[in-house]
Design a protein around this motif. Structure first.
Motif, PDB file in Angstrom:
ATOM      1  N   LEU A  52    -140.902  -2.164  38.421  1.00 20.04           N
ATOM      2  CA  LEU A  52    -139.693  -2.617  37.719  1.00 20.04           C
ATOM      3  C   LEU A  52    -138.918  -3.450  38.739  1.00 20.04           C
ATOM      4  O   LEU A  52    -138.293  -2.900  39.660  1.00 20.04           O
ATOM      5  N   ASP A  53    -139.000  -4.769  38.630  1.00 15.30           N
ATOM      6  CA  ASP A  53    -138.377  -5.646  39.624  1.00 15.30           C
ATOM      7  C   ASP A  53    -136.888  -5.791  39.348  1.00 15.30           C
ATOM      8  O   ASP A  53    -136.476  -6.472  38.408  1.00 15.30           O
ATOM      9  N   ALA A  54    -136.092  -5.133  40.194  1.00 18.39           N
ATOM     10  CA  ALA A  54    -134.636  -5.157  40.031  1.00 18.39           C
ATOM     11  C   ALA A  54    -134.012  -6.243  40.906  1.00 18.39           C
ATOM     12  O   ALA A  54    -132.791  -6.346  41.005  1.00 18.39           O
ATOM     13  N   GLY A  55    -134.845  -7.060  41.520  1.00 23.87           N
ATOM     14  CA  GLY A  55    -134.375  -8.052  42.484  1.00 23.87           C
ATOM     15  C   GLY A  55    -133.347  -9.040  41.943  1.00 23.87           C
ATOM     16  O   GLY A  55    -132.587  -9.615  42.706  1.00 23.87           O
ATOM     17  N   ARG A  56    -133.313  -9.228  40.642  1.00 26.29           N
ATOM     18  CA  ARG A  56    -132.336 -10.190  40.085  1.00 26.29           C
ATOM     19  C   ARG A  56    -131.155  -9.497  39.408  1.00 26.29           C
ATOM     20  O   ARG A  56    -130.431 -10.134  38.643  1.00 26.29           O
ATOM     21  N   LEU A  57    -130.988  -8.207  39.659  1.00 30.22           N
ATOM     22  CA  LEU A  57    -129.837  -7.509  39.064  1.00 30.22           C
ATOM     23  C   LEU A  57    -128.579  -7.854  39.863  1.00 30.22           C
ATOM     24  O   LEU A  57    -128.081  -7.047  40.646  1.00 30.22           O
ATOM     25  N   ASP A  58    -128.067  -9.046  39.630  1.00 27.27           N
ATOM     26  CA  ASP A  58    -126.921  -9.499  40.415  1.00 27.27           C
ATOM     27  C   ASP A  58    -125.680  -8.622  40.211  1.00 27.27           C
ATOM     28  O   ASP A  58    -124.824  -8.560  41.080  1.00 27.27           O
ATOM     29  N   ASP A  59    -125.617  -7.936  39.053  1.00 27.46           N
ATOM     30  CA  ASP A  59    -124.498  -7.012  38.800  1.00 27.46           C
ATOM     31  C   ASP A  59    -124.421  -5.929  39.862  1.00 27.46           C
ATOM     32  O   ASP A  59    -123.383  -5.308  40.051  1.00 27.46           O
ATOM     33  N   LEU A  60    -125.560  -5.635  40.474  1.00 25.03           N
ATOM     34  CA  LEU A  60    -125.579  -4.552  41.462  1.00 25.03           C
ATOM     35  C   LEU A  60    -125.569  -5.100  42.888  1.00 25.03           C
ATOM     36  O   LEU A  60    -125.962  -4.433  43.824  1.00 25.03           O
ATOM     37  N   SER A  61    -125.115  -6.348  43.032  1.00 23.24           N
ATOM     38  CA  SER A  61    -124.984  -6.924  44.361  1.00 23.24           C
ATOM     39  C   SER A  61    -123.522  -7.282  44.590  1.00 23.24           C
ATOM     40  O   SER A  61    -123.048  -8.306  44.111  1.00 23.24           O
ATOM     41  N   TYR A  62    -122.804  -6.390  45.251  1.00 27.36           N
ATOM     42  CA  TYR A  62    -121.370  -6.624  45.492  1.00 27.36           C
ATOM     43  C   TYR A  62    -120.883  -5.746  46.643  1.00 27.36           C
ATOM     44  O   TYR A  62    -121.494  -4.725  46.966  1.00 27.36           O
ATOM     45  N   ILE A  63    -119.792  -6.177  47.248  1.00 31.19           N
ATOM     46  CA  ILE A  63    -119.077  -5.366  48.240  1.00 31.19           C
ATOM     47  C   ILE A  63    -117.630  -5.438  47.794  1.00 31.19           C
ATOM     48  O   ILE A  63    -117.026  -6.505  47.872  1.00 31.19           O
ATOM     49  N   SER A  64    -117.093  -4.337  47.242  1.00 32.84           N
ATOM     50  CA  SER A  64    -115.719  -4.462  46.745  1.00 32.84           C
ATOM     51  C   SER A  64    -114.781  -3.404  47.282  1.00 32.84           C
ATOM     52  O   SER A  64    -115.168  -2.288  47.611  1.00 32.84           O
ATOM     53  N   ASP A  65    -113.529  -3.827  47.352  1.00 33.77           N
ATOM     54  CA  ASP A  65    -112.460  -2.998  47.872  1.00 33.77           C
ATOM     55  C   ASP A  65    -111.896  -2.170  46.734  1.00 33.77           C
ATOM     56  O   ASP A  65    -111.360  -2.697  45.771  1.00 33.77           O
ATOM     57  N   LYS A  66    -112.055  -0.840  46.834  1.00 33.80           N
ATOM     58  CA  LYS A  66    -111.591   0.044  45.758  1.00 33.80           C
ATOM     59  C   LYS A  66    -110.318   0.780  46.167  1.00 33.80           C
ATOM     60  O   LYS A  66    -110.073   1.898  45.712  1.00 33.80           O
TER      61      LYS A  66
END
Ligand code: FAD
Ligand code: FES
Ligand code: FES
Lengths: 274, 152
Positions: A52-66
């Motif tokens: 299951l290639d998740a490499g393009r799941l851009d939704d799960l690529s982030y660094i955010s200040d919570k």
């Protein structure tokens, strides 16, 4: 070297990953950056029949200040960590250690989630995450759960993740731009650590962690306790190998690893805790 | 499965098995043999190409992962029959001997200069740590990359 045959599915959402894992069970593997999984498949040490290639799941690529913590998507690449302005300000140690993973080519593709899920005690990021007391958010068929990094790593390539779960987020405290030091001892520049020693300050305590000194990433609690009770760096570093089970392989004996851990922890303490 | 990859600007559509590695796709399907296989275990960097502008080891990627992406190989660097600046400085500075590592070195250097346009010598040495050369001792490779950085 060519891997065994498999079915390739490019997924577009976390839900699709969870559904795929539910359908194919232990036949399926998530493919993130592929920097650990593909070498294993080429050696046929891993033979999943579905990827299951998740490499393009851009939704799960982030660094955010919570607010009181930072949230990092599991698919965030090492490259994004090592160049993040937010991390430079709020968690410099994580940014710095990410820059020590493999080489540029590896960091362009490998992800933080893959490093955590793979559970290799020779990996750099799991050790810093354990010392940061990070939390891991995991999605599965029955919803989501949040796990403490302290209990997540179970053994060599073994974690709390079940076959039907996906790691989606990593949460780390804001430790600021404080001093840190990571000493990674290896023979070739791009290699995994034969032993790695990390030290930094966070939330008014000294944190020390070790890479490749057992079957899981290790928090050097004996060293931390010695520092807390006023020991010198040399005295504290003498405790580095306490409670570890250093592996023995073609690179080093256990005794040599124990020696390295004391030497490298001393250097890391001297640099980080001034 | 059918995949399409833009290789050096040409759309290459081929039927592949999912287990086809990107380097096989490039060498055997696109017939671009400039990209070499050295170690086949992600250690040497000889197979380095650019995937969407960033260096990657094409022996450690499935072609299917690059479906829809733009890949640049060593063959894609020349314009109007002229070397690009990195190729030219490898020639000028004698940055190669047998040449087996060169395609990968050049591609890794192109990616590095994209990320660090004015590198120090140490930036270059660290930036090329994923590429092994058995001939040159690296000295002239580093000189070549530094020289290429000065060409604007
Ligand atoms: C030449 C080379 C040198 C390297 N050197 C180092 C080094 O010095 N230090 C270091 O720490 N690492 C090193 N690595 C490994 C690198 O850090 C990998 O990026 C990382 O270990 C795995 O991340 P990935 O995204 O590539 O995961 P993948 O290889 O895609 O996956 C690894 C495993 O995790 C699972 N997985 C991936 N993502 C998830 C998820 N979100 N949820 C659940 N399961 C998931 C996969 O199914 C697989 O089992 C090196 C790799 C190479 C090829
Ligand atoms: S052939 Fe790909 S890294 Fe050596
Ligand atoms: S020139 Fe021969 S390996 Fe580099």
């Amino acid at each position: 070297m060519i891997p065994a045959s498999f079915e390739y599915i490019r997924v577009d959402s976390t839900e699709q990953v969870i559904a795929g894992l539910a359908e194919y069970g232990d036949e399926a593997k998530i493919l993130a950056g592929g920097m650990s999984l593909i070498p294993l498949m080429k050696l046929r040490l891993a033979t999943p029949t579905v990827l299951l290639d998740a490499g393009r799941l851009d939704d799960l690529s982030y660094i955010s200040d919570k607010g009181d913590y930072l949230a990092l998507g599991a698919l965030t690449r090492h490259r994004d960590l090592e160049t993040s302005d937010l991390l430079a300000k709020e968690c410099a140690v994580l940014r710095g250690v990410a820059a020590e993973v493999g080489d540029n080519q590896v960091r362009h593709r490998g992800t933080i989630g893959g490093s955590v899920a793979h559970g290799d005690p020779a990996s750099d990021l799991p050790a810093v995450l354990v010392a940061l007391e990070a939390e891991f958010v995991v999605e599965g068929p029955s919803g989501s759960r949040t796990l403490a990094s302290a209990n997540f790593f179970k053994g060599f390539l073994e974690t709390e993740l079940s076959e039907t779960e996906m790691l989606t987020e990593i949460r780390v405290p804001k430790t600021g731009a404080t001093n840190w030091s990571y000493h990674k001892f290896n023979r070739r520049a791009q290699d995994w650590a034969i032993v790695g020693a990390l030290a930094f300050r966070a939330q008014d305590s000294s944190r020390v962690a070790l890479v490749n000194m057992g079957s899981v990433p290790i928090r050097a609690t004996a060293v931390e306790q010695a520092l807390a009770s006023g020991a010198s760096h040399a005295e504290a570093a003498d405790q580095a190998a306490v409670g570890t089970e250093a592996p023995e392989d073609s690179n080093a004996s256990s005794a040599y690893r124990e020696h390295l851990s004391r030497v490298l922890v001393k250097r890391a303490l001297d640099e980080a805790l001034v | 499965m059918k995949i399409s990859i833009s290789v050096n600007g040409d759309k290459q559509t081929h039927d592949v098995e999912p287990r086809t590695l990107l380097v096989q796709f490039l060498r055997e399907q696109a017939n671009l043999t400039g990209t070499k296989v050295g170690c086949d275990t992600s250690s040497c960097g000889a197979c380095t190409v650019l995937v969407d502008g960033e260096s990657a080891k094409s022996c450690t990627m499935f072609a299917a992962q690059a479906d829809g992406s733009a890949v640049t190989t060593i063959e894609g660097l020349m314009t109007d029959g002229k070397f690009n600046r990195v190729q030219q400085s490898f020639q000028d500075e004698h940055g190669l001997q047998c040449g087996f590592c060169t395609a990968g070195m050049v591609m890794a250097a192109v990616s590095l200069l994209e990320e660090i346009p004015n590198p120090t010598e140490s930036d270059v040495r660290i930036g090329l740590e994923g590429n092994l050369c058995r001939c040159t001792g690296y000295h002239n490779i580093v000189k070549a990359v530094m020289a290429a950085a000065r060409v604007k």
